[in-house]
Design an enzyme around this catalytic site. Structure first.
Site, short mmCIF file in Angstrom:
data_model
loop_
_atom_site.label_atom_id
_atom_site.label_comp_id
_atom_site.label_asym_id
_atom_site.label_seq_id
_atom_site.Cartn_x
_atom_site.Cartn_y
_atom_site.Cartn_z
N SER A 139 13.65 -24.31 6.31
CA SER A 139 14.09 -22.92 6.17
C SER A 139 15.03 -22.51 7.28
CB SER A 139 12.90 -21.97 6.28
OG SER A 139 12.25 -21.84 5.08
N HIS A 190 17.38 -22.01 0.94
CA HIS A 190 17.39 -23.42 0.58
C HIS A 190 18.42 -23.61 -0.53
CE1 HIS A 190 13.72 -24.81 2.69
NE2 HIS A 190 13.33 -23.56 2.53
N HIS A 232 8.83 -27.21 -2.38
CA HIS A 232 7.54 -26.82 -1.77
C HIS A 232 6.42 -26.83 -2.81
CE1 HIS A 232 10.57 -25.05 0.92
NE2 HIS A 232 9.70 -25.26 1.87
N TYR A 268 4.09 -24.69 -3.01
CA TYR A 268 3.81 -23.32 -3.50
C TYR A 268 4.72 -22.90 -4.63
CZ TYR A 268 7.66 -22.01 -0.35
OH TYR A 268 8.86 -21.93 0.29
N GLU A 269 5.79 -23.67 -4.89
CA GLU A 269 6.67 -23.34 -6.01
C GLU A 269 6.01 -23.67 -7.35
OE1 GLU A 269 11.01 -24.30 -5.24
OE2 GLU A 269 10.06 -25.15 -3.47
N ALA A 294 10.58 -24.86 9.62
CA ALA A 294 10.28 -23.65 10.38
C ALA A 294 8.77 -23.53 10.37
CB ALA A 294 10.91 -22.45 9.68
N MET A 320 4.34 -24.84 5.67
CA MET A 320 4.05 -25.07 4.24
C MET A 320 4.77 -26.31 3.71
SD MET A 320 4.60 -21.11 3.09
CE MET A 320 4.05 -19.76 4.14
N SER A 321 5.06 -27.26 4.58
CA SER A 321 5.81 -28.45 4.12
C SER A 321 5.51 -29.64 5.01
CB SER A 321 7.32 -28.13 4.19
OG SER A 321 7.72 -27.93 5.53
N ASN A 357 8.08 -18.03 14.79
CA ASN A 357 7.25 -16.83 14.99
C ASN A 357 5.90 -17.24 15.56
OD1 ASN A 357 7.12 -17.88 11.99
ND2 ASN A 357 5.13 -16.95 12.41
N HIS A 413 9.52 -13.34 6.08
CA HIS A 413 10.48 -14.44 5.97
C HIS A 413 11.77 -14.12 6.74
CE1 HIS A 413 12.02 -18.09 4.22
NE2 HIS A 413 13.03 -17.47 3.65
#
Ligand code: HPA
Length: 269
Positions: A27, A58, A80, A82-83, A110, A208-209, A232, A244
């Site tokens: 990201s 992306h 990802h 979550y997609e 990220a 998340m990756s 963050n 985001h």
């Protein structure tokens, strides 16, 4: 394996490029691909059976080209979990790059900082990962053409590459943190209780990756390294709600340093 072969044939019909190094951009880090000596791009949508990425920030294409004379394939935009894709589809592009000939994989992402010493804008070299909270991409019939049923994961992130990355970062005066990356499913950011759990597990950063891709790449014998951009502080570590936009803004702020580092690393590994 059938889907993988279909994708490979479809990609091979478009390019004969032989990459040595594969790079997956996280990201906010995607524009690195625009800065290289580009030979060819292939949009994910052109590849039969390929899972197409949807997240903003992306782009969704393979970029083939040269960095410091090294032939590279870059995933500009990853897939990802979550997609909604099965985890085997999430790692399909990684496997595809391996089947195209890449022997080394550089993963970037990220991530939220869990370690109290980390600040937004820091880079963290992955020393290890925890994938316990996401399904393994190796579940199902083993793809014997790729690797063994019970692959070793005792050194997912190559010590050799880590030493090179640290040396290149030091030459560029870029401070490098080191730590363990925890992959969760997303798409929601974590709760403060989940972050405390990740810390108790031994995690330093959360995202998340990456870890599933690293696992699939190690399964097929690629040499792997990973760099997180800590965008963050993780949930509950500051008064701020997570969004985001903050992730993007921090990634943008350090993108010049990140580009320098990646270029140097590709030249040196
Ligand atoms: N949590 C999960 N994924 C992330 C974060 C986070 O805090 N920051 C960037 N990606």
């Amino acid at each position: 394996m059938k889907k993988l072969k279909t994708c490979l044939e479809s990609l091979r019909a478009r390019t004969g490029f032989q990459p040595q190094v594969a790079l997956i951009l996280g990201s906010g880090l995607g524009d690195y691909a625009d800065s290289i000596d580009i030979e060819q791009t292939v949009s994910y949508s052109e590849i039969e059976g390929f899972p197409t990425s949807t997240v903003t920030g992306h782009k969704g294409q393979f970029v083939f080209g040269y960095v410091q004379g090294v032939p590279v394939v870059i995933m500009q935009g990853r897939v990802h979990y979550y997609e909604g894709y099965p985890i085997t589809d999430v790692v399909l592009p990684t496997r595809l790059m391996g089947l195209m000939g890449a022997k080394k994989l550089i993963l970037t992402n990220a991530a939220g900082g869990i370690n109290f010493d980390f600040q937004p804008g820091d880079f963290m070299l992955l020393t290890d990962h925890i994938t316990t909270a996401v399904p393994s991409p190796l579940i199902g019939p083993n793809l014997d053409e790729l690797g063994p049923r019970f692959p070793d994961m005792s050194q997912v992130y190559s010590l050799r590459m880590r030493d090179i990355i640290k040396a290149e970062a030091a030459k560029l005066n870029i401070p490098m943190r080191e730590g363990v990356y925890v992959q969760l499913t997303g798409p929601s950011y974590e709760t403060p209780a989940e972050i405390r759990m990740c810390r108790a597990w031994g995690g330093d950063a959360v995202g998340m990756s990456t870890a599933c891709e690293a696992m699939a790449a190690r399964h097929m014998g690629l040499e792997v390294c990973g760099i997180s951009c800590i965008t963050n502080l993780a949930a509950g570590m500051s008064d701020k709600a997570l969004d985001h936009k903050e992730v993007q803004e921090t990634a943008d702020r350090v993108s010049a340093q990140f580009k320098q580092l990646i270029t140097a690393v590709i030249g040196a590994i």
